[in-house]
Motif scaffolding. Structure first.
Motif, PDB file in Angstrom:
ATOM      1  N   PRO A  69       0.775  -1.246   0.000  1.00 50.78           N
ATOM      2  CA  PRO A  69       0.000   0.000   0.000  1.00 50.78           C
ATOM      3  C   PRO A  69       0.803   1.291   0.000  1.00 50.78           C
ATOM      4  CG  PRO A  69      -0.116  -1.064   2.133  1.00 50.78           C
ATOM      5  CD  PRO A  69       0.605  -2.012   1.219  1.00 50.78           C
ATOM      6  N   THR A  70       2.089   1.233   0.299  1.00 50.33           N
ATOM      7  CA  THR A  70       2.876   2.462   0.302  1.00 50.33           C
ATOM      8  C   THR A  70       3.992   2.454  -0.738  1.00 50.33           C
ATOM      9  OG1 THR A  70       4.336   1.643   2.049  1.00 50.33           O
ATOM     10  CG2 THR A  70       2.403   2.928   2.746  1.00 50.33           C
ATOM     11  N   ASP A  71       4.007   1.482  -1.620  1.00 51.24           N
ATOM     12  CA  ASP A  71       5.037   1.402  -2.652  1.00 51.24           C
ATOM     13  C   ASP A  71       4.916   2.600  -3.602  1.00 51.24           C
ATOM     14  OD1 ASP A  71       7.049  -0.454  -4.213  1.00 51.24           O
ATOM     15  OD2 ASP A  71       5.604   0.299  -5.692  1.00 51.24           O
ATOM     16  N   PHE A  72       6.030   3.223  -3.915  1.00 48.65           N
ATOM     17  CA  PHE A  72       6.030   4.421  -4.754  1.00 48.65           C
ATOM     18  C   PHE A  72       5.355   4.173  -6.102  1.00 48.65           C
ATOM     19  CE2 PHE A  72       7.631   7.149  -8.042  1.00 48.65           C
ATOM     20  CZ  PHE A  72       7.541   8.403  -7.474  1.00 48.65           C
ATOM     21  N   ASN A  73       5.797   3.158  -6.826  1.00 48.46           N
ATOM     22  CA  ASN A  73       5.257   2.902  -8.165  1.00 48.46           C
ATOM     23  C   ASN A  73       3.779   2.553  -8.132  1.00 48.46           C
ATOM     24  OD1 ASN A  73       7.613   3.426  -9.653  1.00 48.46           O
ATOM     25  ND2 ASN A  73       8.404   1.412  -9.139  1.00 48.46           N
ATOM     26  N   VAL A  74       3.365   1.842  -7.114  1.00 44.45           N
ATOM     27  CA  VAL A  74       1.954   1.470  -6.994  1.00 44.45           C
ATOM     28  C   VAL A  74       1.100   2.722  -6.774  1.00 44.45           C
ATOM     29  CG1 VAL A  74       0.267   0.187  -5.630  1.00 44.45           C
ATOM     30  CG2 VAL A  74       2.479  -0.863  -6.180  1.00 44.45           C
ATOM     31  N   LEU A  75       1.512   3.577  -5.840  1.00 41.12           N
ATOM     32  CA  LEU A  75       0.763   4.810  -5.582  1.00 41.12           C
ATOM     33  C   LEU A  75       0.728   5.706  -6.820  1.00 41.12           C
ATOM     34  CD1 LEU A  75       2.046   5.680  -1.993  1.00 41.12           C
ATOM     35  CD2 LEU A  75      -0.185   4.740  -2.629  1.00 41.12           C
ATOM     36  N   ASN A  76       1.852   5.789  -7.503  1.00 39.60           N
ATOM     37  CA  ASN A  76       1.923   6.614  -8.699  1.00 39.60           C
ATOM     38  C   ASN A  76       0.998   6.085  -9.797  1.00 39.60           C
ATOM     39  OD1 ASN A  76       3.174   8.814 -10.192  1.00 39.60           O
ATOM     40  ND2 ASN A  76       4.091   7.191 -11.415  1.00 39.60           N
ATOM     41  N   LYS A  77       1.002   4.770 -10.002  1.00 38.15           N
ATOM     42  CA  LYS A  77       0.118   4.167 -11.018  1.00 38.15           C
ATOM     43  C   LYS A  77      -1.351   4.332 -10.637  1.00 38.15           C
ATOM     44  CE  LYS A  77       3.128   2.026 -13.820  1.00 38.15           C
ATOM     45  NZ  LYS A  77       3.273   2.215 -15.236  1.00 38.15           N
ATOM     46  N   MET A  78      -1.657   4.183  -9.355  1.00 40.73           N
ATOM     47  CA  MET A  78      -3.047   4.358  -8.912  1.00 40.73           C
ATOM     48  C   MET A  78      -3.518   5.786  -9.200  1.00 40.73           C
ATOM     49  SD  MET A  78      -4.320   1.510  -7.648  1.00 40.73           S
ATOM     50  CE  MET A  78      -5.651   1.878  -6.535  1.00 40.73           C
ATOM     51  N   ALA A  79      -2.704   6.766  -8.844  1.00 37.83           N
ATOM     52  CA  ALA A  79      -3.074   8.163  -9.082  1.00 37.83           C
ATOM     53  C   ALA A  79      -3.265   8.422 -10.572  1.00 37.83           C
ATOM     54  CB  ALA A  79      -2.001   9.090  -8.513  1.00 37.83           C
ATOM     55  N   SER A  80      -2.327   7.975 -11.374  1.00 36.19           N
ATOM     56  CA  SER A  80      -2.424   8.189 -12.823  1.00 36.19           C
ATOM     57  C   SER A  80      -3.637   7.484 -13.417  1.00 36.19           C
ATOM     58  CB  SER A  80      -1.152   7.693 -13.523  1.00 36.19           C
ATOM     59  OG  SER A  80      -0.075   8.526 -13.202  1.00 36.19           O
ATOM     60  N   PHE A  81      -3.922   6.277 -12.944  1.00 36.04           N
ATOM     61  CA  PHE A  81      -5.070   5.529 -13.459  1.00 36.04           C
ATOM     62  C   PHE A  81      -6.366   6.288 -13.174  1.00 36.04           C
ATOM     63  CE2 PHE A  81      -8.448   2.399 -13.401  1.00 36.04           C
ATOM     64  CZ  PHE A  81      -8.185   1.647 -14.531  1.00 36.04           C
ATOM     65  N   TYR A  82      -6.508   6.748 -11.930  1.00 36.78           N
ATOM     66  CA  TYR A  82      -7.731   7.473 -11.582  1.00 36.78           C
ATOM     67  C   TYR A  82      -7.841   8.778 -12.367  1.00 36.78           C
ATOM     68  CZ  TYR A  82      -9.585   4.429  -8.014  1.00 36.78           C
ATOM     69  OH  TYR A  82     -10.161   3.366  -7.364  1.00 36.78           O
ATOM     70  N   LEU A  83      -6.737   9.445 -12.587  1.00 34.92           N
ATOM     71  CA  LEU A  83      -6.778  10.716 -13.301  1.00 34.92           C
ATOM     72  C   LEU A  83      -7.026  10.511 -14.790  1.00 34.92           C
ATOM     73  CD1 LEU A  83      -6.409  13.791 -13.115  1.00 34.92           C
ATOM     74  CD2 LEU A  83      -4.006  13.411 -13.659  1.00 34.92           C
ATOM     75  N   ARG A  84      -6.251   9.630 -15.411  1.00 33.39           N
ATOM     76  CA  ARG A  84      -6.272   9.519 -16.870  1.00 33.39           C
ATOM     77  C   ARG A  84      -7.326   8.555 -17.408  1.00 33.39           C
ATOM     78  NH1 ARG A  84      -1.240  11.553 -19.040  1.00 33.39           N
ATOM     79  NH2 ARG A  84       0.056  12.237 -17.319  1.00 33.39           N
TER      80      ARG A  84
END
Length: 128
Positions: A69-84
């Protein structure tokens, strides 16, 4: 045992280079059945699905987020997925906030947030 997992993961990436999607997916899933926290395999599987099967891509993200839940790449992909993909700015912001909370001194945090926001909030992107 790690050597076998590494070899299996390499075979999965070889299948990617040969554009054999079913084989790619099967091999990455096999890697993850042996080592469910292998981030590189999760991200590769996500990338495969992102262009072929959006619900499966989202399922992969949810699964890996539950594991890391706190992995950098996972958080980044989650944010990008929700945005894009989902066009859900509020949910994307939740993940950007988690990036800032967990990686406040990492330049990648600000670079990635700024890059994602550039198309929707130029002043905020420039701040990042």
């Amino acid at each position: 045992m790690d050597k076998n997992i590494d070899e299996l993961q390499k075979m999965a990436f070889d299948a990617v280079s040969q554009d054999k999607m079913d084989l790619e997916i099967a091999r990455f899933r096999e890697v993850l059945s042996i080592d469910p926290c292998r981030e590189m395999a999760w991200m590769a599987l996500y990338d495969i699905y992102l262009y072929t099967d959006i619900p499966s891509a989202f399922h992969v993200l949810e699964t890996v987020h539950a594991l890391m839940p706190t992995d950098f790449n996972v958080l980044n992909k989650m944010a990008s997925f929700y945005l894009r993909v989902k066009n859900d700015k509020d949910k994307a912001k939740e993940y950007y906030d988690l990036l800032l909370e967990n990686y406040p001194n990492d330049a990648r945090t600000y670079y990635n947030i700024g890059g994602d926001l550039l198309t929707i909030d130029h002043p905020k992107a420039m701040e990042m």
